[in-house]
Design a protein around this motif. Structure first.
Motif, PDB file in Angstrom:
ATOM      1  N   VAL A 176      22.244 -67.814  55.129  1.00  0.00           N
ATOM      2  CA  VAL A 176      21.828 -69.210  55.290  1.00  0.00           C
ATOM      3  C   VAL A 176      22.903 -70.010  56.008  1.00  0.00           C
ATOM      4  N   VAL A 177      24.157 -69.812  55.579  1.00  0.00           N
ATOM      5  CA  VAL A 177      25.242 -70.582  56.198  1.00  0.00           C
ATOM      6  C   VAL A 177      25.347 -70.255  57.690  1.00  0.00           C
ATOM      7  N   ILE A 208      23.110 -69.738  59.780  1.00  0.00           N
ATOM      8  CA  ILE A 208      22.127 -70.434  60.610  1.00  0.00           C
ATOM      9  C   ILE A 208      22.754 -71.682  61.227  1.00  0.00           C
ATOM     10  N   PHE A 209      23.725 -72.281  60.529  1.00  0.00           N
ATOM     11  CA  PHE A 209      24.366 -73.480  61.057  1.00  0.00           C
ATOM     12  C   PHE A 209      25.325 -73.169  62.205  1.00  0.00           C
ATOM     13  N   ILE A 234      23.634 -66.227  50.690  1.00  0.00           N
ATOM     14  CA  ILE A 234      24.292 -67.480  51.055  1.00  0.00           C
ATOM     15  C   ILE A 234      24.867 -67.366  52.468  1.00  0.00           C
TER      16      ILE A 234
END
Lengths: 140, 493
Positions: free
Chosen positions: B17-18, B20-21, B14
């Motif tokens: 993925v987070v 990447i923002f 997680i």
């Protein structure tokens, strides 16, 4: 020399929707028939690639102002979220839930959280394919 | 049913993925990845505690029962390895904050490190042979990015070699799984073991065993498949090198250990004899490399190969004591290799070179660095109260007990030569006349020293606390020595 792409561009405008409709059909058919998120995502990015061929990168960016890396991230969040959601119901990771619902227009429909997972796959495939193509296309 | 087992995989996933923002916001990236690394340590510690209390923990993903779905299995060995991985990942991340540089941080360094941890933790935890392949690929793809990130010439060259070797070995892995599946008709590791013991010792199973040895040997760098490692590990910066040196080859070693204790224990005369011969050759090859170079990175890189040989020598003997020794040594080695890579990273930051001929007299200006390095090298060689001692002692003793004199002797000699190879760095680099170096003033040495110093403290505690840790490790070895425990836990018979 500037060539005139009017035929290609006009045909693209019509074909694009057919391809996208077909890809959405493949995506939703995935549970019962061949298809699913992977092939659906590839077809959708195929449609965008056709757009890229008929027009140029700038125009396509104007039509679809999306950061495809974010699309990948959102897709991953969808997939992980579907899996991790099961943890809140004290079930093992990735346990799916389904139900049958009577929707207006569609009638009796099975709703399955696997679709949410597939949406994640769909978005990741689009994001990855388009990131690769755009990055290679833009680099000199 | 126990969801704790997924957390060491899920938290970094997680986080990756987070992150990447937040690619452009470096401070946010650092904070998020540091906090998630801490959470991973806590989760894996709780997991290890639970495994120690209640025996092997399993989790059937998607709620499909054991041979049909993917099962995550955490026995003591994998729980300990996951815990070690989490600690090393935190140390490497902490070190990265001041050393990796903004250019890399902006281009997905932290997300990729997190995905690497996902792959490693997943590979340690999975109970499904194809899922193991998938986690291998997660880990390898992240490592491809990490090895090339930055885009210097040497990185580009070495990443091509690295990717080529790993793509070939991954293809071989798929082929090996396909052969195995065509023989036993299942992918669940416990179920494979049951089916294989029903078949007994057929020729094809020995062939598959050797094929798996080739596959995991390519990943884990055993003789003669280690040829790619010295070049590839030379290229990336220090924290990445620490992650690679501590984690990647050890996943290959873990996979060999797992398959050779759980699957292929029927025709021990051939397969384990082969493993033993290769392990001894690996030690010799590694020692030769470690002695041959005067480049500090190369010396430590060849020490990875020596350690792989020692661990696999213990595994090949296949007695409870030798397995305990191997696990002791495996965990010690992950820790100490990360420490050493981070320490030589600091030396390189100070001096701007990794050539030992151009370094001397560091101890005058950097006593803390010098003595930390000294303790780390002593622990690496296995000087008694420190961490490398107990594992090697048990391996050597069971080597002599089972009359594998040559192997045990080679392990003993390798300690001496390993000590010599790293003491050379200490004596030539830290003693002697001090020199002035270009980048010295700007090097954030104190900050960088924190992570390796903590790892060194762990190495010392691990050594002094051998008595306390012994029951934990011997539980892990017991599962390896008796595959029935593993099988019963997974298939719940």
């Amino acid at each position: 020399m500037k060539t005139n792409d009017i035929i290609l561009q006009t045909v693209t405008k019509f074909t694009l929707f057919v391809i996208i409709l077909f890809s959405i059909h493949l995506f939703f058919a995935g549970h019962y028939y061949p298809g699913g998120g992977f092939i659906g995502g590839l077809m959708t990015s195929g449609a965008i690639v056709l757009l890229l061929l008929a027009f140029d990168i700038k125009t396509v960016k104007m039509i679809l102002p999306v950061d495809y890396l974010k699309v990948v991230a959102v897709g991953l969040l969808f997939a992980i979220g579907t899996g991790a959601g099961a943890l809140f119901f004290d079930k093992p990771f990735l346990t799916h839930a389904y139900t049958y619902a009577y929707l207006p227009l569609l009638g009796k429909t099975s709703l399955h959280t696997a679709v949410l997972f597939d949406t994640g796959v769909f978005l990741v495939v689009i994001g990855v394919t388009m990131t690769i193509i755009q990055t290679i296309g833009e680099s000199e | 049913m126990n969801n704790l087992i997924i957390l060491p995989i899920l938290i970094p996933l997680i986080t990756g993925v987070v992150l990447i923002f937040f690619t452009k916001n470096i401070m946010a990236q650092r904070w998020i990845s540091a906090i998630s690394a801490l959470l991973t340590i806590i989760a894996s510690f709780m997991l290890a505690h639970q495994v120690y209390r209640n025996g092997i923990q399993t989790m059937d993903l998607s709620n499909w029962e054991a041979p049909y779905g993917i099962t995550l299995v955490s026995d003591m060995l994998s729980a300990l390895l996951v815990l070690t991985t989490s600690i090393i990942a935190f140390a490497a991340l902490f070190y990265s904050f001041k050393s990796i540089g903004e250019a890399r941080e902006r281009f997905f360094y932290y997300p990729v490190v997190n995905f690497l941890i996902v792959g490693v933790n997943g590979a340690f935890t999975t109970g499904d042979i194809f899922n193991l392949f998938v986690f291998f690929e997660v880990m390898l793809m992240s490592s491809y990015v990490l090895i090339v990130l930055g885009g210097t010439k040497i990185q580009l060259r070495e990443s091509i070699k690295y990717i080529l070797v790993n793509v070939i070995s991954s293809a071989l892995f798929v082929i090996a799984v396909a052969y195995l599946y065509s023989v036993v008709g299942t992918l669940n590791m416990a179920h494979i073991s049951v089916r294989l013991s029903e078949i007994g010792s057929a020729g094809i199973i020995t062939v598959i065993a050797v094929l798996f040895l080739i596959v995991f040997g390519l990943k884990g760098a055993i003789f003669p498949l280690y040829f790619w490692l010295p070049g590839s590990y030379y290229a990336p910066p220090a924290p990445v090198m620490a992650l690679f040196g501590a984690l990647l080859t050890k996943v290959g070693v873990y996979s060999i250990t797992r398959t050779y204790t759980l699957f292929f224990y029927h025709d021990v005369g051939y397969t384990h004899q082969l493993l033993q011969t290769l392990a001894v050759m690996t030690i010799i090859a590694g020692v030769i490399g470690a002695l041959a170079y005067t480049d500090i990175k190369k010396i430590i890189i060849y020490n990875i190969i020596v350690a792989v040989g020692v661990i696999l020598f213990g595994v090949s003997i296949l007695t409870p004591e030798s397995l305990t020794g191997s696990i002791f040594y495996l965990i010690h080695d992950m820790n100490i290799k990360a420490t050493l890579f981070l320490l030589i990273g600091i030396i390189i930051v100070i001096t701007g070179t990794s050539d030992l001929e151009k370094i001397s007299g560091l101890i005058n200006r950097y006593p803390a660095l010098g003595w930390t390095f000294f303790i780390a090298t002593a622990a690496l060689a296995g000087i008694p109260p420190l961490s490398g001692f107990a594992g090697k002692l048990m391996v050597v003793r069971s080597g002599f007990e089972t009359e594998n004199y040559i192997g045990a002797f080679v392990v003993l000699m390798s300690s001496l030569l390993v000590l010599f190879s790293v003491m050379r760095i200490f004596i030539r680099g830290f003693w002697g006349t001090p020199r002035a170096y270009k980048n010295e003033e700007r090097a954030p040495v104190k900050w960088l020293l924190v992570a390796p110093a903590i790892l060194t403290v762990f190495a010392v505690l691990y050594g002094f606390g051998t008595e306390a840790i012994y029951p934990v490790i011997s539980t892990a070895a017991e599962t390896l020595a008796n595959p029935e425990i593993y099988i019963n836990a997974v298939l719940k018979e």
